[in-house]
Scaffold this active site. Structure first.
Site, PDB file in Angstrom:
ATOM      1  N   HIS A  41    -185.776 -58.092 -15.749  1.00  0.00           N
ATOM      2  CA  HIS A  41    -186.956 -58.885 -16.004  1.00  0.00           C
ATOM      3  C   HIS A  41    -186.364 -60.365 -16.724  1.00  0.00           C
ATOM      4  O   HIS A  41    -185.326 -60.587 -16.622  1.00  0.00           O
ATOM      5  CB  HIS A  41    -187.601 -58.145 -17.236  1.00  0.00           C
ATOM      6  CG  HIS A  41    -186.567 -57.523 -18.305  1.00  0.00           C
ATOM      7  ND1 HIS A  41    -186.112 -58.364 -19.165  1.00  0.00           N
ATOM      8  CD2 HIS A  41    -186.303 -56.310 -18.623  1.00  0.00           C
ATOM      9  CE1 HIS A  41    -185.554 -57.869 -20.046  1.00  0.00           C
ATOM     10  NE2 HIS A  41    -185.509 -56.608 -19.757  1.00  0.00           N
ATOM     11  N   HIS A  71    -183.234 -60.642 -18.748  1.00  0.00           N
ATOM     12  CA  HIS A  71    -181.699 -60.657 -17.917  1.00  0.00           C
ATOM     13  C   HIS A  71    -181.868 -61.880 -17.368  1.00  0.00           C
ATOM     14  O   HIS A  71    -180.632 -62.315 -16.935  1.00  0.00           O
ATOM     15  CB  HIS A  71    -182.069 -59.358 -16.961  1.00  0.00           C
ATOM     16  CG  HIS A  71    -181.828 -58.136 -17.456  1.00  0.00           C
ATOM     17  ND1 HIS A  71    -183.330 -57.074 -17.271  1.00  0.00           N
ATOM     18  CD2 HIS A  71    -181.183 -57.451 -18.474  1.00  0.00           C
ATOM     19  CE1 HIS A  71    -182.820 -56.020 -17.793  1.00  0.00           C
ATOM     20  NE2 HIS A  71    -181.862 -56.310 -18.703  1.00  0.00           N
ATOM     21  N   LYS A 131    -184.298 -49.977 -13.287  1.00  0.00           N
ATOM     22  CA  LYS A 131    -185.307 -50.704 -14.114  1.00  0.00           C
ATOM     23  C   LYS A 131    -185.366 -52.044 -13.404  1.00  0.00           C
ATOM     24  O   LYS A 131    -184.503 -52.501 -13.014  1.00  0.00           O
ATOM     25  CB  LYS A 131    -185.184 -50.726 -15.523  1.00  0.00           C
ATOM     26  CG  LYS A 131    -184.953 -49.018 -16.274  1.00  0.00           C
ATOM     27  CD  LYS A 131    -184.979 -49.438 -17.671  1.00  0.00           C
ATOM     28  CE  LYS A 131    -184.592 -47.963 -18.237  1.00  0.00           C
ATOM     29  NZ  LYS A 131    -184.284 -48.232 -19.589  1.00  0.00           N
TER      30      LYS A 131
END
Ligand code: ARG
Length: 564
Positions: free
Chosen positions: A128, A131, A125
């Site tokens: 983003h 994070h 994933k």
């Protein structure tokens, strides 16, 4: 601290109360017009059976003032102490001239280990903005604890196991191909992952297929595992590019899959301790007595879950690192998750459950929406970093077209601005991602702090004066200079407070306070046209400021370019 102790001793001798009690009452007034330290006598009234202002007078008359205090004054119920400015200035500047930026270090954490779990993105994933926050906060805390003498272990608890892999394998087999994944790595993986969700809406049997691939992974099926491993490697390529640019490293990348062979024993332990109950086929720990929903340990198909892995990881970490504290830095929306499994650890009888600390942070919203629309609903971290660096590059082109290594500086400033902004407020506050604002060279920003540092470097470069302790520090006792020294002096305390509260902003904000005091000093005190002795003293102060800012910036994760 040393000063407060000495004042407390003098006061204690004068009034007969224990030194510790007196020390606890001493205040540091915000406005130094009322002295550098103040001792309010209100609380003493009961004991001495006198009016506080009379007590103040009496104590003051008996007081033997410490050497570094130039004046003692009573105002109403207060005894105000004025520090001798030249002694104060000399002390702090000499210390920094000796130790450089390392004057902020301490040994309070000696012999103690702090484990920090931060960044921890999910494989396959995109990395983003959430994070990014975890990464920036975690890295800053890592450096702050290290500065205080703790041994730190930074762990990237990668989300490298779980249901997403079953889906990804199905998606890859249906719509993916090797070349595309190798070319676009995470972008391609997230493309097919998103497609899986769209298609599964129409055809739910895809979910069953995904589940059966997950089971295969758990059973050690070779094809499933080699795809899984490959997806992990591909994701790490992206993550590592980002970490490199952020200047962040980890001591361990033991992610969720690391606990695959350790969970069985832990589940058994939970069962043996009588904590496991069945609920709709799943195995849970009932947390109803603690007003929380149950903590899920095993799914009905026997699969483990996020909390199972966290519980196993905590036990492993305690055994491996014997931590004083184990800190988890994640978004606020995981509060319940942590509260639940911390409780399970406690119920398992581990007396160290209170050493587990969740450090949550608020949400990031993309203010102007520009970043969010460009790539559809997925905002890629690399795109954000790139656009900040590009913008910075054009600001530099405008302000300082002759600068050497513009690209490098643009990278250091553009990325630094994002980290700085992230660490400027109390963690829990939601932040609006506003590149325009964070890149401003005025205001409370990374570029402002870096620019102040570069300015200090340039002042020193321009003068041919040796910087050492042979300066006459009486020449830097004007209000602006003293104020800079005060800020320098307070800096080490900010590190301690930041660690105690797990709040890097206390350091970040103090960097700005030092910069502001310094810029005021610089406007008020000419350096190049002052006489040699004054110049020498002022340059020593500039040097100390430069060292402090650099140390501060590095600790919170920014570079400090010498020219910009
Ligand atoms: N992978 C999780 C996420 O992206 C964060 C993990 C935090 N660390 C932990 N030990 N649970 O939301």
């Amino acid at each position: 601290m040393k000063n407060i102790n000495e004042i407390a001793l003098a006061l204690s001798n004068a009034c007969g109360l224990p030194k510790e009690d007196v020390a606890a009452l001493i205040e540091v007034p915000a406005d130094t017009k009322n002295g550098d330290y103040a001792f309010p006598c209100f609380r003493l009234a009961k004991q001495f059976r006198k009016a506080p202002n009379i007590i103040a007078e009496e104590i003051a008359s008996k007081l033997e003032k410490p050497d570094f205090i130039s004046k003692v004054e009573t105002v109403g119920a207060y005894i105000n102490f004025y520090a001798d400015k030249s002694i104060f200035v000399k002390e702090i500047l000499e210390e920094i001239l000796d130790k450089g930026g390392d004057y902020v270090l301490s040994n309070q954490g000696e012999g103690k280990t702090v484990v920090l779990d931060y960044s921890s993105p999910n494989i396959a994933k995109p990395f983003h903005i959430g994070h990014l926050r975890s990464t920036a906060i975690g890295n800053a805390l890592y450096n702050i604890y290290t500065a205080l003498g703790y041994k730190c272990v930074g762990i990237n608890h990668l989300g490298d196991w779980g249901t997403q892999f079953g889906k990804l394998i199905v998606a890859y087999k249906m719509w993916g191909n090797k070349e595309a994944v190798e070319k676009d790595d995470i972008k391609e993986l997230s493309r097919i992952y998103v497609k899986f969700h769209e298609e599964a809406e129409k055809d739910p049997s895809l979910n069953d297929e995904a589940r059966s691939w997950l089971v295969k992974m758990q059973e050690g099926d070779e094809e499933a595992l080699s795809l899984w491993k490959w997806f992990c490697d591909i994701s790490m390529l992206e993550f590592n590019r980002i970490y490199k640019r952020l200047g962040v490293t980890f001591d361990s990348y033991a992610g969720e899959s690391f606990y695959n062979d350790k969970m069985q024993a832990v589940v058994e332990e939970i069962r043996e301790k009588g904590l496991l109950t069945e609920s709709k086929g799943a195995q849970i720990v009932d947390l109803e007595p603690y007003n929380m929903p149950p903590c899920l340990i095993l799914r009905s198909d026997g699969g483990t879950l996020y909390p199972t892995r966290d519980i196993s990881a905590a036990i492993y970490r305690k055994e491996t690192y014997d931590f004083e504290k184990c800190i988890y830095i994640t978004a606020l929306d995981q509060n319940l998750h942590f509260a639940q499994w911390f409780k399970v650890i406690e119920l398992m009888g581990y007396d160290w459950s209170d050493k587990l600390v969740h450090v949550p942070f608020g949400l990031v919203s993309l203010g102007d929406g520009k970043l969010s629309t460009r790539k559809g609903h997925v905002v890629l971290m690399e795109d954000i970093l790139n656009s900040s660096v590009e913008k910075t590059r054009s600001i530099i082109e405008n302000k300082n077209p002759d600068l050497e290594n513009k690209d490098q500086v643009a990278e250091q400033v553009g990325i630094g601005a994002i980290i700085f902004d992230d660490l400027y407020n109390s963690r829990i506050k939601n932040v609006v991602f506003d590149l325009e604002k964070m890149l401003s060279f005025e205001g409370e920003t990374g570029p402002y702090a870096q620019y102040t540092y570069a300015r200090a470097c340039s002042i020193i470069r321009k003068q041919d004066v040796s910087i050492d302790k042979n300066a006459d520090f009486n020449l830097v006792t004007d209000e602006a200079s003293v104020n800079v020294c005060r800020k320098l002096k307070e800096f080490p305390e900010k590190f301690k407070e930041a660690a105690q509260k797990n709040e890097p902003y206390l350091v970040t904000r103090h960097i700005i306070a030092i910069c502001q005091a310094f810029n005021k000093f610089y406007t008020e005190n000419n350096i190049s046209s002052s006489d040699e002795a004054t110049k020498k003293a002022r340059l020593a102060l500039v040097y100390c400021v430069k060292e402090a800012i650099k140390k501060g910036l590095n600790v919170i994760g920014l570079q400090a370019p010498e020219q910009m």
